[in-house]
Design a protein around this motif. Structure first.
Motif, PDB file in Angstrom:
ATOM      1  N   PRO A 155       0.911  -1.302  -0.094  1.00  0.00           N
ATOM      2  CA  PRO A 155      -0.264   0.270  -0.059  1.00  0.00           C
ATOM      3  C   PRO A 155       0.907   1.359   0.023  1.00  0.00           C
ATOM      4  N   LEU A 156       2.125   1.500   0.652  1.00  0.00           N
ATOM      5  CA  LEU A 156       2.927   2.555   0.689  1.00  0.00           C
ATOM      6  C   LEU A 156       3.348   2.751  -0.767  1.00  0.00           C
ATOM      7  N   CYS A 157       3.074   1.950  -1.829  1.00  0.00           N
ATOM      8  CA  CYS A 157       3.732   2.153  -3.231  1.00  0.00           C
ATOM      9  C   CYS A 157       2.494   3.282  -3.504  1.00  0.00           C
TER      10      CYS A 157
ATOM     11  N   THR B  11      -2.937   7.127  12.914  1.00  0.00           N
ATOM     12  CA  THR B  11      -3.555   6.636  11.996  1.00  0.00           C
ATOM     13  C   THR B  11      -4.644   7.526  11.276  1.00  0.00           C
ATOM     14  N   ASP B  12      -5.147   8.422  12.095  1.00  0.00           N
ATOM     15  CA  ASP B  12      -6.110   9.301  11.411  1.00  0.00           C
ATOM     16  C   ASP B  12      -5.536  10.627  10.569  1.00  0.00           C
TER      17      ASP B  12
ATOM     18  N   LYS C 193      -1.014   6.482   4.962  1.00  0.00           N
ATOM     19  CA  LYS C 193      -1.577   4.844   5.096  1.00  0.00           C
ATOM     20  C   LYS C 193      -2.797   4.752   4.405  1.00  0.00           C
ATOM     21  N   ARG C 194      -2.746   3.575   3.700  1.00  0.00           N
ATOM     22  CA  ARG C 194      -4.165   3.246   2.859  1.00  0.00           C
ATOM     23  C   ARG C 194      -4.985   2.287   3.613  1.00  0.00           C
ATOM     24  N   PHE C 195      -4.137   1.623   4.729  1.00  0.00           N
ATOM     25  CA  PHE C 195      -4.888   0.633   5.326  1.00  0.00           C
ATOM     26  C   PHE C 195      -4.374   0.959   7.032  1.00  0.00           C
TER      27      PHE C 195
ATOM     28  N   LEU D  93      -4.333  -4.226   8.334  1.00  0.00           N
ATOM     29  CA  LEU D  93      -3.123  -5.082   7.485  1.00  0.00           C
ATOM     30  C   LEU D  93      -2.674  -6.305   8.282  1.00  0.00           C
ATOM     31  N   ARG D  94      -2.851  -5.987   9.731  1.00  0.00           N
ATOM     32  CA  ARG D  94      -2.436  -7.235  10.508  1.00  0.00           C
ATOM     33  C   ARG D  94      -3.446  -8.409  10.404  1.00  0.00           C
TER      34      ARG D  94
END
Ligand code: 3HC
Length: 311
Positions: free
Chosen positions: A137-139, A207-208, A216-218, A223-224
């Protein structure tokens, strides 16, 4: 900051535009990226230690060559990430200084020992598997240099994950002692890998903003869960038992429900009280001193080159 500028910036983020180094950005966006990217880079560099521990003891030349290549890749990942962070106006020396002074974090996962060769398989399979979940997701991160660094990193991570899984498969198809080594490694690496994704969403302070700015996309918990859902079937295929007595497949949600994570352990490891924190930092400080002459020589050479071209 000017409300109109902030609003324009958020519109660009919402329109999935990439933010590049020379674009206007809120100071808090820059700061949280320097925080995350530099700590990501520190993780890659410190992560070379647990794996490097087995280069001289790999069971075959083929395993040694693959492990050497992987450790070298991790170093390269660290350098791409320091370079990405530098585009935000922070100097490499400053980032390294923060790490050595204990002011910057690196991933909790690298504070655990690599006790047997099976740990090298478990790290490739689980730690790099978790890293891939986090880095894909960081891509698509809104900050251009970070996203582009991740695309290159992810290509190399998939090789890391495959070579780790193959080590586990070989051990699990070996004799009783080898299979026991693989199970023992899974027992010791499973829970620290779940912690690697960060605190539960309710306790995640970034996260917010990170999701609003599409860094952050998730969320950490999402992700966990993706990692658990992908990895449990692989453990079963290996014939290994996941060390979580509460693990069970929830037909209704299609996810693997898991037992409670020991967040006290996570807090302790992040606070510096994990099994190997002192050793990892002592080693990193020593390599910084040992490498000073190389940096001095490179600087002296660059000065000479500059004055040669001026003359
Ligand atoms: N280890 C150490 N600190 C952690 C952590 C972990 N596993 N998870 C979270 N933290 C820290 C955060 O850095 C933050 O502290 P800070 O404000 O001082 O930086 C605090 O705990 C609160 O956590 P948040 O969830 O609010 O923080 P983030 O939004 O930054 O989320 C993250 C944490 C998911 C790790 C995110 O920073 C991230 O995606 N980072 C990039 C990926 C990364 O760093 N991976 C580390 C492993 S690198 C690797 O695996 C190499 C591979 O090749 C093996």
């Amino acid at each position: 900051e000017d409300a109109a500028l902030l609003q324009r910036f958020q519109e660009r983020i919402d329109a999935e535009e990439r933010i590049e180094p020379n674009d206007w950005m809120p100071e808090a966006y820059r700061r949280t990226l320097v925080r995350q990217i530099s700590q990501h880079a520190h993780s890659e560099i410190i992560g070379m230690q647990p794996e490097g521990n087995w280069i001289t003891r790999a069971p075959s030349l083929r395993r040694k060559a693959a492990l050497l290549a992987k450790v070298q890749d991790e170093c390269g990942h660290g350098l791409y990430l320091y370079a990405a962070a530098e585009t935000l106006g922070v100097a490499r020396e400053e980032m390294v200084e923060q790490l050595l002074a204990g002011k910057a974090k690196y991933s909790s996962i690298f504070n655990y020992p690599t006790l047997t060769w099976a740990d090298i398989g478990a790290i490739g399979w689980l730690v790099d598997g978790a890293a891939i979940m986090n880095q894909i997701p960081l891509c698509r991160c809104s900050y251009g240099p970070y996203a582009r660094a991740m695309i290159r990193v992810c290509k190399e991570e998939s090789f890391h994950q495959r070579q780790g899984y193959e080590i586990m498969l070989t051990l699990c198809r070996g004799n009783g002692a080898q299979k026991e080594m693989a199970q023992d490694a899974l027992n010791r690496w499973w829970w620290p890998c779940l912690m690697m994704f960060g605190p539960p969403d309710a306790a995640s302070q970034h996260t917010d903003t990170s999701t609003r700015w599409k860094i952050k996309r998730f969320t950490n918990d999402e992700l966990r869960q993706k990692f658990i859902d992908a990895t449990v079937p692989q453990a079963h295929f290996l014939g290994l038992t996941v060390p979580d007595p509460d693990l069970r497949f929830d037909e209704a949600t299609g996810h693997w429900a898991h037992g409670a994570i020991d967040w006290e352990e996570f807090r302790q490891v992040v606070a510096g009280n994990g099994p190997c924190n002192a050793q990892r930092m002592e080693r990193r400080r020593r390599t910084e001193e040992d490498g000073a002459w190389v940096r001095d020589a490179a600087r002296a050479f660059a000065e000479k080159e500059k004055s040669r071209h001026r003359a």
